[in-house]
Design a protein around this motif. Structure first.
Motif, PDB file in Angstrom:
ATOM      1  N   VAL A  50       0.842  -1.192   0.000  1.00  0.00           N
ATOM      2  CA  VAL A  50       0.000   0.000   0.000  1.00  0.00           C
ATOM      3  C   VAL A  50       0.885   1.252   0.000  1.00  0.00           C
ATOM      4  CG1 VAL A  50      -1.655   1.369   1.341  1.00  0.00           C
ATOM      5  CG2 VAL A  50      -1.986  -1.098   1.074  1.00  0.00           C
ATOM      6  N   THR A  51       1.950   1.219   0.796  1.00  0.00           N
ATOM      7  CA  THR A  51       2.869   2.358   0.845  1.00  0.00           C
ATOM      8  C   THR A  51       3.540   2.568  -0.513  1.00  0.00           C
ATOM      9  OG1 THR A  51       3.253   1.927   3.185  1.00  0.00           O
ATOM     10  CG2 THR A  51       4.813   3.372   2.080  1.00  0.00           C
ATOM     11  N   ALA A  52       3.921   1.483  -1.166  1.00  0.00           N
ATOM     12  CA  ALA A  52       4.515   1.594  -2.506  1.00  0.00           C
ATOM     13  C   ALA A  52       3.518   2.221  -3.480  1.00  0.00           C
ATOM     14  CB  ALA A  52       4.958   0.219  -3.004  1.00  0.00           C
ATOM     15  N   HIS A  53       2.268   1.836  -3.372  1.00  0.00           N
ATOM     16  CA  HIS A  53       1.222   2.390  -4.230  1.00  0.00           C
ATOM     17  C   HIS A  53       1.080   3.894  -3.986  1.00  0.00           C
ATOM     18  CE1 HIS A  53      -2.498   2.496  -6.533  1.00  0.00           C
ATOM     19  NE2 HIS A  53      -3.098   3.073  -5.500  1.00  0.00           N
ATOM     20  N   LEU A  54       1.076   4.278  -2.722  1.00  0.00           N
ATOM     21  CA  LEU A  54       0.945   5.702  -2.394  1.00  0.00           C
ATOM     22  C   LEU A  54       2.143   6.517  -2.877  1.00  0.00           C
ATOM     23  CD1 LEU A  54      -0.457   5.446   1.241  1.00  0.00           C
ATOM     24  CD2 LEU A  54      -1.714   6.103  -0.827  1.00  0.00           C
ATOM     25  N   THR A  55       3.330   5.984  -2.747  1.00  0.00           N
ATOM     26  CA  THR A  55       4.527   6.724  -3.158  1.00  0.00           C
ATOM     27  C   THR A  55       4.660   6.787  -4.668  1.00  0.00           C
ATOM     28  OG1 THR A  55       5.969   4.791  -3.009  1.00  0.00           O
ATOM     29  CG2 THR A  55       5.784   6.169  -1.039  1.00  0.00           C
ATOM     30  N   ALA A  56       4.113   5.820  -5.369  1.00  0.00           N
ATOM     31  CA  ALA A  56       4.202   5.827  -6.835  1.00  0.00           C
ATOM     32  C   ALA A  56       3.526   7.056  -7.418  1.00  0.00           C
ATOM     33  CB  ALA A  56       3.593   4.556  -7.401  1.00  0.00           C
ATOM     34  N   GLY A  57       2.462   7.498  -6.790  1.00  0.00           N
ATOM     35  CA  GLY A  57       1.751   8.678  -7.277  1.00  0.00           C
ATOM     36  C   GLY A  57       2.585   9.942  -7.242  1.00  0.00           C
ATOM     37  N   ALA A  58       3.545   9.996  -6.341  1.00  0.00           N
ATOM     38  CA  ALA A  58       4.396  11.177  -6.236  1.00  0.00           C
ATOM     39  C   ALA A  58       5.398  11.269  -7.381  1.00  0.00           C
ATOM     40  CB  ALA A  58       5.143  11.171  -4.899  1.00  0.00           C
ATOM     41  N   GLY A  59       5.653  10.141  -8.052  1.00  0.00           N
ATOM     42  CA  GLY A  59       6.653  10.153  -9.108  1.00  0.00           C
ATOM     43  C   GLY A  59       6.130   9.775 -10.484  1.00  0.00           C
ATOM     44  N   THR A  60       4.826   9.656 -10.623  1.00  0.00           N
ATOM     45  CA  THR A  60       4.243   9.268 -11.904  1.00  0.00           C
ATOM     46  C   THR A  60       3.404  10.417 -12.443  1.00  0.00           C
ATOM     47  OG1 THR A  60       4.112   6.979 -11.162  1.00  0.00           O
ATOM     48  CG2 THR A  60       2.783   7.563 -13.079  1.00  0.00           C
ATOM     49  N   GLY A  61       3.773  10.896 -13.613  1.00  0.00           N
ATOM     50  CA  GLY A  61       3.007  11.963 -14.243  1.00  0.00           C
ATOM     51  C   GLY A  61       1.726  11.434 -14.871  1.00  0.00           C
ATOM     52  N   MET A  62       0.876  12.355 -15.250  1.00  0.00           N
ATOM     53  CA  MET A  62      -0.422  11.996 -15.804  1.00  0.00           C
ATOM     54  C   MET A  62      -0.285  11.147 -17.070  1.00  0.00           C
ATOM     55  SD  MET A  62      -3.555  14.354 -17.214  1.00  0.00           S
ATOM     56  CE  MET A  62      -2.604  15.004 -18.566  1.00  0.00           C
ATOM     57  N   TRP A  63       0.611  11.521 -17.988  1.00  0.00           N
ATOM     58  CA  TRP A  63       0.740  10.796 -19.251  1.00  0.00           C
ATOM     59  C   TRP A  63       1.315   9.401 -19.038  1.00  0.00           C
ATOM     60  CZ3 TRP A  63      -2.375  12.421 -22.632  1.00  0.00           C
ATOM     61  CH2 TRP A  63      -2.666  13.775 -22.734  1.00  0.00           C
ATOM     62  N   ARG A  64       2.280   9.286 -18.142  1.00  0.00           N
ATOM     63  CA  ARG A  64       2.847   7.962 -17.854  1.00  0.00           C
ATOM     64  C   ARG A  64       1.786   7.049 -17.243  1.00  0.00           C
ATOM     65  NH1 ARG A  64       8.254   6.805 -14.276  1.00  0.00           N
ATOM     66  NH2 ARG A  64       8.365   4.600 -14.736  1.00  0.00           N
ATOM     67  N   TRP A  65       0.991   7.617 -16.336  1.00  0.00           N
ATOM     68  CA  TRP A  65      -0.087   6.851 -15.719  1.00  0.00           C
ATOM     69  C   TRP A  65      -1.101   6.414 -16.773  1.00  0.00           C
ATOM     70  CZ3 TRP A  65      -5.339   7.723 -15.527  1.00  0.00           C
ATOM     71  CH2 TRP A  65      -6.069   6.868 -14.685  1.00  0.00           C
ATOM     72  N   LEU A  66      -1.480   7.352 -17.651  1.00  0.00           N
ATOM     73  CA  LEU A  66      -2.471   7.050 -18.674  1.00  0.00           C
ATOM     74  C   LEU A  66      -1.959   5.964 -19.628  1.00  0.00           C
ATOM     75  CD1 LEU A  66      -5.247   7.690 -19.790  1.00  0.00           C
ATOM     76  CD2 LEU A  66      -4.209   9.500 -21.151  1.00  0.00           C
TER      77      LEU A  66
END
Length: 109
Positions: A50-66
């Motif tokens: 869960v912590t890894a999931h939360l921290t991933a958001g801090a380093g993933t931009g919108m386009w990379r996520w999409l």
């Protein structure tokens, strides 16, 4: 250029995110190995995942996520499993996601 109230709202939101991430990092700082491996309220994930999931958001931009969601055919479980596996592979077990929780956060100016 964005309207002044939009910029102020964004700054307030970024400030609140920074405060919450810092507080979470403090809460997690003293966890034992057993506590990190404990099942979380997210059925399939441990506290560490869960912590890894939360921290991933801090380093993933919108386009990379999409793009990642597109590659997973917009299946959030598949997307999350792949991102978690990538994060584990890059960091290894020695570099727990907790170390980046507050540090990767950009503090508002």
């Amino acid at each position: 250029m964005a309207e002044p109230h939009v910029l102020e709202t964004r700054k307030a939101l970024e400030g609140a995110i920074h405060v919450e991430r810092s507080a979470l990092a403090q809460d997690l700082a003293e966890l034992s190995e057993a506590q990190w491996a404990t099942s979380s309220l997210c059925e399939r994930w441990t506290v560490e995942e869960v912590t890894a999931h939360l921290t991933a958001g801090a380093g993933t931009g919108m386009w990379r996520w999409l793009l990642s969601m597109l590659a997973a055919r917009f299946d959030p479980d598949l997307h999350n499993d792949r991102r978690l596996a990538q994060r584990r592979h890059r960091a290894g077990r020695a570099d727990r996601p907790r170390r980046g929780l507050a540090g990767r956060d950009r503090r508002p100016q």
